[in-house]
Design an enzyme around this catalytic site. Structure first.
Site, PDB file in Angstrom:
ATOM      1  N   ASP A 221       1.240  -1.042   0.055  1.00 16.24           N
ATOM      2  CA  ASP A 221       0.319  -0.577  -0.229  1.00 16.24           C
ATOM      3  C   ASP A 221       0.882   1.452   0.249  1.00 16.24           C
ATOM      4  O   ASP A 221       2.164   1.210  -0.659  1.00 16.24           O
ATOM      5  CB  ASP A 221      -0.854   0.068   1.136  1.00 16.24           C
ATOM      6  CG  ASP A 221      -2.121   0.517   0.747  1.00 16.24           C
ATOM      7  OD1 ASP A 221      -2.302   1.872   0.644  1.00 16.24           O
ATOM      8  OD2 ASP A 221      -3.282   0.190   0.573  1.00 16.24           O
ATOM      9  N   HIS A 295      -2.711   3.198  -4.668  1.00 14.60           N
ATOM     10  CA  HIS A 295      -1.810   2.754  -3.137  1.00 14.60           C
ATOM     11  C   HIS A 295      -0.115   2.244  -3.670  1.00 14.60           C
ATOM     12  O   HIS A 295       0.526   1.571  -2.848  1.00 14.60           O
ATOM     13  CB  HIS A 295      -2.707   1.865  -3.283  1.00 14.60           C
ATOM     14  CG  HIS A 295      -4.100   2.665  -2.518  1.00 14.60           C
ATOM     15  ND1 HIS A 295      -4.208   2.966  -1.645  1.00 14.60           N
ATOM     16  CD2 HIS A 295      -5.366   1.931  -2.910  1.00 14.60           C
ATOM     17  CE1 HIS A 295      -5.611   2.954  -1.335  1.00 14.60           C
ATOM     18  NE2 HIS A 295      -6.401   2.125  -1.448  1.00 14.60           N
ATOM     19  N   GLU A 359      -9.426   2.635  -5.592  1.00 15.04           N
ATOM     20  CA  GLU A 359      -8.575   4.178  -4.436  1.00 15.04           C
ATOM     21  C   GLU A 359      -8.013   4.653  -5.956  1.00 15.04           C
ATOM     22  O   GLU A 359      -7.376   5.041  -5.168  1.00 15.04           O
ATOM     23  CB  GLU A 359      -9.045   4.293  -3.458  1.00 15.04           C
ATOM     24  CG  GLU A 359     -10.152   3.649  -2.584  1.00 15.04           C
ATOM     25  CD  GLU A 359      -9.682   3.499  -1.403  1.00 15.04           C
ATOM     26  OE1 GLU A 359     -10.624   3.891  -0.275  1.00 15.04           O
ATOM     27  OE2 GLU A 359      -8.524   3.721  -1.058  1.00 15.04           O
TER      28      GLU A 359
END
Length: 721
Positions: A221, A295, A359
């Site tokens: 991440d 990420h 995301e």
């Protein structure tokens, strides 16, 4: 697993805790719910009388007469083709470590007082994980078409065990059992906080005892890259380490480097192989997640050429939230990712590889001339199609290695790769869309199945203020009406997620996971739901956690409302924009305070304060770093101009626009990274109960000043108290 025998006191405590767990999630310790046992009786000691307390509940179970006594003369017997060394070693170890029971091995000669495992010819209607168990006073027979079914039969046998006068027994019972869904998972986020391999082994052990069979392991991440990749050593040399946010960590200087001490860790390939093999021995497949195209900050810090920006940060960041950093779309970057996945598939032999896909904020791609040129080269009409190309390319590579790609539901945007599987987290819409288009799906929606949500209103556990109780989890339907009967064949199963931004320690992972993991296990395994029955069986499960030395969530004992003293947890937030339970960044060692705060608007209401005799107000305050990537929302944070350089705590009466009755300067707290009690402020008494609004003045959003507690000092005939 650590051996932990039960004492009378422990058993009584477990019964009380079961009642508290149920009370916190809306249940009650009446008929069908656990109650505090009296005397030396424990939930497990009653199972032979009241019926087996198995979680997850079997598909079909019929009680018999009598019980099978388990002791030192009990022997194990294995039919042809059964791996007795593996299965017998597991069961004897489990019995010995949890209850101190030793078992012998009988070989293949029929005998009395025997527990026999056998493979059935011609398969089983229950599939490879199905099993049957038949116990009588003289013998127990567990049969299945596959070793996985035999393993789960052994787990059920362990749960059937109860302590009676004179020893341990298994009630006479006939069970036919198999799971509702093939995918029954938990996700563990090891990217935000590293958990040592020995904890993950323990976590796998406890998962197996819930008949959970997928550990989705979140390894990369923005805040870390935890997996050793031989071809790219800087991924862990650089990417596995960061300086935590806040002044306390910045002041913790490592004498070896003269710089702030780094926090982190990584899993060597040897660690991974060991854990994968260990999980396989517990019928658990580990699905690794390697995030892309977003990420990506930790990977970019290690290898800047992967970035869209010309000069990306060389440091692994410590903020939570969503960063705009994406991998670029150059051929060299695709080659890098394929090289990484080539090593990943050698380490993780399971069917699925998770590539994230969630995301991925497209701002950098939109602003980059080079990325826009690549989009034209690749024939992508917009950034969503570029992400689709990205995922399709990874899917093609994984297919060539005999694996299947799975990703979060954003991989639907721009067109889905042909053989991709969708993990639906933004509600169930992703699952509905995937199933409708003929793609397999796993349901894992927030907030219900996001275990960073608190299990109940507890003041000591950091996380999101939002609550998802055991009952909320149990009520979740993995086959909603929005997915047609025909399309439901694409539902692989269900998964709960442990995101660890605010779950710093392994003990907190357990607290947030259990007993909600028991609820998701039954949702994924059992064909019907019975909340009253589950509630009744929960007390036995909590006692098993005690035996296994597993921490689980228990609600605090209720306390009366104090009109003179409140903690931040006992006060209402003025707004609920991004409400969190934030752990202090100090002290570095030992326990830290936990504050309830809306990071967008640090403002609290002390409701019903008795000001009739109040002459002074004492505030204990903390400061936490504003380490949150929230995009343009940061512009919505309103700052109140301070009167002094350090700022003040302002107290107003009745509402946040009311009369200001106290101002407490923050200067005494500026140099203290932990909680500070400010000098008392004098206030004038006034009749009746009033609400108090507490806000801070400050020059910037960092740090976030927070309330730890507020106390009203009163004047009596003897003086101030």
């Amino acid at each position: 697993m650590k051996q932990r025998r039960m004492t009378v006191a422990n058993r009584t405590v477990v019964g009380v805790l079961a009642a508290l767990v149920l009370a916190a999630c809306g249940g009650s310790p009446g008929n069908g719910s656990p109650q505090s046992p009296s005397g030396s009786e424990s939930p497990l000691s009653r199972t032979a009388i009241e019926g087996p307390r198995i979680i997850p509940a079997p598909r079909k179970m019929e009680a018999g007469t009598g019980a099978f006594a388990v002791g030192g003369n009990t022997r194990l017997e294995f039919g042809d083709g059964v791996d007795g060394e593996r299965l017998g070693g597991y069961l004897t170890g489990l019995f010995q470590e949890t209850y101190g029971i030793g078992l012998g091995t009988a070989g293949n000669v029929p005998d009395s007082n025997v527990i026999r495992f056998e493979l059935t010819a011609g398969g089983s209607a229950g599939g490879p994980e199905g099993y049957s168990l038949a116990s009588s006073p003289s013998r127990i027979v567990i049969s299945a078409a596959d070793s996985r079914g035999l393993f789960y039969g052994a787990v059920t046998l362990w749960q059937l065990l109860s302590k009676q006068q004179g020893g341990f027994v298994v009630p006479a019972v006939t069970i036919e059992d198999s799971p509702r869904f093939a995918w029954r998972g938990l996700m563990l986020d090891s990217a935000r906080h590293y958990q040592p391999p020995e904890f993950i082994r323990k976590f796998i052990d406890v998962m197996a005892l819930h008949k959970l069979n997928v550990l989705h392991w979140h390894l990369t991440d923005d805040q870390a890259w935890r997996l050793e990749i031989k071809k790219y050593p800087r991924l862990t040399e650089v990417g596995a380490w960061r300086v935590p946010a806040g002044p306390a960590a910045a002041a913790d200087i490592d004498p070896a480097t003269g710089k702030p001490r780094l926090y982190g860790g990584f899993y060597s390939q040897e660690d991974v192989r060991d854990l994968v093999a260990y999980a396989r021995s517990r019928n658990i497949s580990i699905v690794p997640e390697i995030d892309m195209p977003g990420h990506a900050s930790a990977a970019i810090a290690a290898y800047p050429k992967l970035a869209v920006l010309d000069r990306p940060s060389p440091d692994v960041p410590a903020d939570w939230g969503v960063y705009p950093n994406l991998f670029n779309a150059e051929e060299a970057t695709f080659q890098f990712l394929e090289d990484v996945l080539a090593e990943v598939v050698t380490l993780f032999p399971g069917e699925y590889i998770h590539v994230g896909g969630d995301e991925a904020v497209k701002d950098q791609w939109k602003a980059s001339r080079r990325v826009q040129a690549r989009m034209r080269e690749l024939g992508a009409k917009d950034e969503h199609e570029l992400q689709s190309y990205f995922i399709r390319r990874m899917e093609t590579f994984l297919t060539s290695k005999g694996r299947r790609l799975i990703g979060w539901d954003e991989i639907l945007e721009g067109g889905l790769a042909p053989n991709a599987t969708v993990m639906s987290w933004r509600g169930i819409d992703g699952a509905v869309a995937a199933a409708a288009s003929g793609h397999d799906t796993v349901l894992s929606p927030q907030p219900t199945l996001y275990f960073d949500r608190r299990p109940f209103d507890t003041p000591t556990s950091p996380g999101r203020v939002e609550i998802s109780t055991v009952e909320n989890v149990y009520a979740f339907d993995p086959a909603p009406a929005a997915i047609s009967e025909e399309q439901r064949k694409h539902i692989l199963g269900v998964q709960a997620n442990l995101w660890t931004e605010h779950i710093r320690t392994p003990a907190r992972v357990e607290f947030m996971a259990f007993p909600r993991a028991a609820a998701i296990a039954e949702v994924g395994w059992s064909p019907t739901k019975d909340w009253a029955g589950f509630s009744e069986r929960l007390s036995a499960q909590l006692e098993r956690y005690q035996v296994l030395d597993v921490r689980f969530a228990e609600a605090p004992m209720p306390r009366p409302v104090d009109p003179f003293h409140r903690t931040s947890h006992e006060m209402a937030l003025c707004t609920d924009k991004i409400a969190l339970m934030l752990e202090d960044d100090a002290p570095l060692a030992g326990d830290r305070a936990v504050f309830k705060v809306d990071i967008m608007n640090p403002c609290w209401m002390f409701k019903g304060a008795d000001l009739s005799k109040a002459t002074a107000l004492v505030a204990s305050v903390g400061q936490v770093p504003f380490n949150f990537q929230i995009g343009d929302a940061v512009k919505e944070i309103v700052l109140s101009k301070p009167a002094t350089p350090a700022g003040e705590l302002e107290v107003r009466v009745d509402d946040c626009n009311g009369e200001r009755i106290a101002v407490l300067p923050l200067a005494p707290a500026v140099g203290n990274f932990a909680v500070t009690t400010l000098p008392a402020a004098t206030i004038k008494p006034r009749e009746g109960l009033h609400d108090l609004c507490l806000t801070f003045t400050r020059k910037s959003i960092d740090p976030i000043w927070t309330i730890d507690s507020i106390e009203l000092k009163t004047t009596t005939a003897a003086g101030t108290e």
